[in-house]
Design an enzyme around this catalytic site. Structure first.
Site, PDB file in Angstrom:
ATOM      1  N   HIS A 207       0.808  -1.220   0.000  1.00  9.60           N
ATOM      2  CA  HIS A 207       0.000   0.000   0.000  1.00  9.60           C
ATOM      3  C   HIS A 207       0.846   1.278   0.000  1.00  9.60           C
ATOM      4  CE1 HIS A 207       1.015  -0.111   4.263  1.00  9.60           C
ATOM      5  NE2 HIS A 207       0.677   1.166   4.320  1.00  9.60           N
TER       6      HIS A 207
HETATM    7  C1  UD1 Z   1      -2.410   5.456   5.822  1.00  8.58           C
HETATM    8  C2  UD1 Z   1      -1.133   5.917   6.524  1.00  8.58           C
HETATM    9  C3  UD1 Z   1      -0.086   4.831   6.433  1.00  8.58           C
HETATM   10  C4  UD1 Z   1      -0.625   3.516   6.953  1.00  8.58           C
HETATM   11  C5  UD1 Z   1      -1.881   3.174   6.158  1.00  8.58           C
HETATM   12  C6  UD1 Z   1      -2.497   1.862   6.576  1.00  8.58           C
HETATM   13  C7  UD1 Z   1      -0.641   8.339   6.408  1.00  8.58           C
HETATM   14  C8  UD1 Z   1       0.239   9.348   5.780  1.00  8.58           C
HETATM   15  N1  UD1 Z   1      -0.564   7.108   5.868  1.00  8.58           N
HETATM   16  O1  UD1 Z   1      -2.104   5.313   4.437  1.00  8.58           O
HETATM   17  O2  UD1 Z   1       1.023   5.204   7.237  1.00  8.58           O
HETATM   18  O3  UD1 Z   1       0.350   2.515   6.793  1.00  8.58           O
HETATM   19  O4  UD1 Z   1      -2.831   4.236   6.380  1.00  8.58           O
HETATM   20  O5  UD1 Z   1      -3.592   1.576   5.774  1.00  8.58           O
HETATM   21  O6  UD1 Z   1      -1.368   8.650   7.330  1.00  8.58           O
HETATM   22  N2  UD1 Z   1      -9.361   5.001   1.269  1.00  8.58           N
HETATM   23  C9  UD1 Z   1     -10.556   4.327   1.164  1.00  8.58           C
HETATM   24  N3  UD1 Z   1     -11.179   3.987   2.320  1.00  8.58           N
HETATM   25  C10 UD1 Z   1     -10.693   4.306   3.544  1.00  8.58           C
HETATM   26  C11 UD1 Z   1      -9.469   5.016   3.624  1.00  8.58           C
HETATM   27  C12 UD1 Z   1      -8.812   5.338   2.479  1.00  8.58           C
HETATM   28  O7  UD1 Z   1     -11.036   4.017   0.071  1.00  8.58           O
HETATM   29  O8  UD1 Z   1     -11.322   3.948   4.557  1.00  8.58           O
HETATM   30  C13 UD1 Z   1      -8.654   5.345   0.029  1.00  8.58           C
HETATM   31  C14 UD1 Z   1      -8.862   6.793  -0.331  1.00  8.58           C
HETATM   32  O9  UD1 Z   1      -9.116   6.893  -1.665  1.00  8.58           O
HETATM   33  C15 UD1 Z   1      -7.532   7.453  -0.002  1.00  8.58           C
HETATM   34  C16 UD1 Z   1      -6.539   6.294  -0.113  1.00  8.58           C
HETATM   35  O10 UD1 Z   1      -7.282   5.112   0.201  1.00  8.58           O
HETATM   36  O11 UD1 Z   1      -7.196   8.492  -0.848  1.00  8.58           O
HETATM   37  C17 UD1 Z   1      -5.406   6.445   0.855  1.00  8.58           C
HETATM   38  O12 UD1 Z   1      -5.898   6.639   2.193  1.00  8.58           O
HETATM   39  P1  UD1 Z   1      -5.070   7.530   3.237  1.00  8.58           P
HETATM   40  O13 UD1 Z   1      -5.729   7.524   4.561  1.00  8.58           O
HETATM   41  O14 UD1 Z   1      -4.798   8.856   2.649  1.00  8.58           O
HETATM   42  O15 UD1 Z   1      -3.665   6.821   3.330  1.00  8.58           O
HETATM   43  P2  UD1 Z   1      -3.270   5.273   3.333  1.00  8.58           P
HETATM   44  O16 UD1 Z   1      -2.622   4.954   2.053  1.00  8.58           O
HETATM   45  O17 UD1 Z   1      -4.395   4.422   3.800  1.00  8.58           O
END
Ligand code: UD1
Length: 357
Positions: A207
């Site tokens: 991820h």
């Molecule tokens: C975040 C953390 C990372 C952690 C990871 C575990 C930061 C900078 N990164 O990364 O350290 O290892 O979580 O998962 O805080 N999305 C969904 N559903 C959700 C959440 C996210 O669809 O419930 C999608 C969204 O489109 C979003 C993307 O996933 O843009 C990334 O989510 P985000 O919370 O920004 O960061 P992670 O990559 O999950």
């Protein structure tokens, strides 16, 4: 003493669970408000973990959702500050890990004059291309109480000039959760359908932006992993990765599935021949479960998972060869880093009680 416990994203939940549980046994002296920022909002990334780990429903959900780094961090700050303005103010804010929710709430708490505690303080990858490294360094620059999980974290904090009496080496609350729930791990529904056998398959998670945000390099990486073995490869896909993986990508023994619950995922990990991942937390869990772990990153903020545990760093060029080595049974055996014994939550609360006097 009143404490705000902050959670936001998946890896936070297993760290906060044992702390909340240990605080529940000292309700006369410590009370908490559980604040979920809403950074992760999908059922599979959030609610399922509360259910599996018996974490109480959050008292507040700030409902921030997704966004760019700046948008997400800023939205959490605005909403947490509003909460502090509108409702009773705690004496302390306790943040865990290194996600955007960690840093955002740390800044707000400190500016409101609250004491700030950081669990998993002092970890450093020294890699400024990772948003998590910026979150770690900036959070620790503001912090009053540093709860650490590894000896290397203690050294990093001392090198920053943090006083010895602010650094509390407590062990790893994520491992409290792992050991506490190990007997409840359960096979996911597809275990029988795919006729999986213990130690007869690989678990894969990816991820990190550096591995998944570019579709072409994600596909090349998956091709390398697939060509290393004919074992089934179980691939629970994070939403970020799902967005960038074309439907056309096919490999007969790669089995993508939605993100799994905590108990199902760790059942897979414990029974895997090896795990290929870019997560830091999973390299801690494989160390305790004694499962070979290949981390697709050029560095780690948890060096003891390599020096003491079952973890090795690798890249696209050598991952196939390393998988071959792990499957041939020639992998190193791990031993647990000090204090990864299931008692970290109690130690953290013992320190909080001391600070509350
Ligand atoms: C975040 C953390 C990372 C952690 C990871 C575990 C930061 C900078 N990164 O990364 O350290 O290892 O979580 O998962 O805080 N999305 C969904 N559903 C959700 C959440 C996210 O669809 O419930 C999608 C969204 O489109 C979003 C993307 O996933 O843009 C990334 O989510 P985000 O919370 O920004 O960061 P992670 O990559 O999950």
């Amino acid at each position: 003493m009143k404490i705000d416990l902050i959670v936001g994203a998946r890896p936070n939940f297993m760290k906060i669970a044992p702390i909340a549980q240990a605080m529940d046994t000292h309700k006369d002296k410590l009370s908490y408000r559980l604040v979920h920022t809403g950074q992760h909002y999908d059922h599979t990334l959030s609610d399922a973990f509360f259910r599996d780990l018996g974490i109480p429903t959050p008292d507040v959900n700030l409902g921030v959702g997704s966004g760019s780094q700046a948008e997400q961090t800023a939205n959490i700050m605005v909403r947490y500050e509003r909460l502090l303005n509108q409702h009773r103010r705690p004496d302390m804010t306790l943040v865990v890990g290194d996600v955007n929710s960690t840093l955002a709430c740390a800044i707000v708490a400190k500016k409101r004059g609250l004491k700030l505690a950081h669990v998993e303080a002092g970890l450093r990858s020294f890699d400024w291309t990772m948003p998590e490294e910026i979150n770690r360094v900036a959070t620790d620059a503001l912090c009053d109480l540093f709860f650490t999980t590894l000896p290397s974290a203690n050294e990093n904090l001392k090198n920053m000039g943090i006083a010895d009496d602010q650094i509390m080496f407590v062990g790893n609350p994520m491992i409290d959760t792992l050991l506490g729930h190990r007997s409840r791990f359960k096979a996911p529904d597809f275990w029988d359908v795919l006729q999986l056998q213990p130690k007869g398959f690989i678990t894969l998670t990816l991820h990190r932006p550096a591995n998944v945000d570019d579709t072409q390099s994600l596909c090349l990486l998956l091709e390398e992993i697939c060509k290393a073995t004919t074992y089934p490869i179980i691939f629970p896909i994070h939403p970020r990765t799902r967005k960038n993986l074309p439907d056309a990508f096919q490999c007969s023994h790669l089995h993508p599935c939605p993100p799994l619950s905590y108990l199902e995922f760790n059942y897979l990990v414990e029974n895997s021949a090896c795990v290929v991942t870019d997560s830091g937390g999973i390299s801690e869990e494989t160390t305790i479960l004694n499962v070979p772990c290949l981390t697709l990153r050029p560095n780690t903020e948890r060096p003891e998972t390599v020096t003491m545990g079952t973890n090795e760093l690798c890249d696209r060029d050598n991952v196939a060869e390393r998988i071959g080595l792990a499957l041939s049974g020639q992998w190193k055996k791990g031993s647990p880093p000090p204090l990864w014994d299931g008692e970290a939550g109690d130690r953290i609360v013992a320190h909080l009680l001391r600070w509350s006097k």
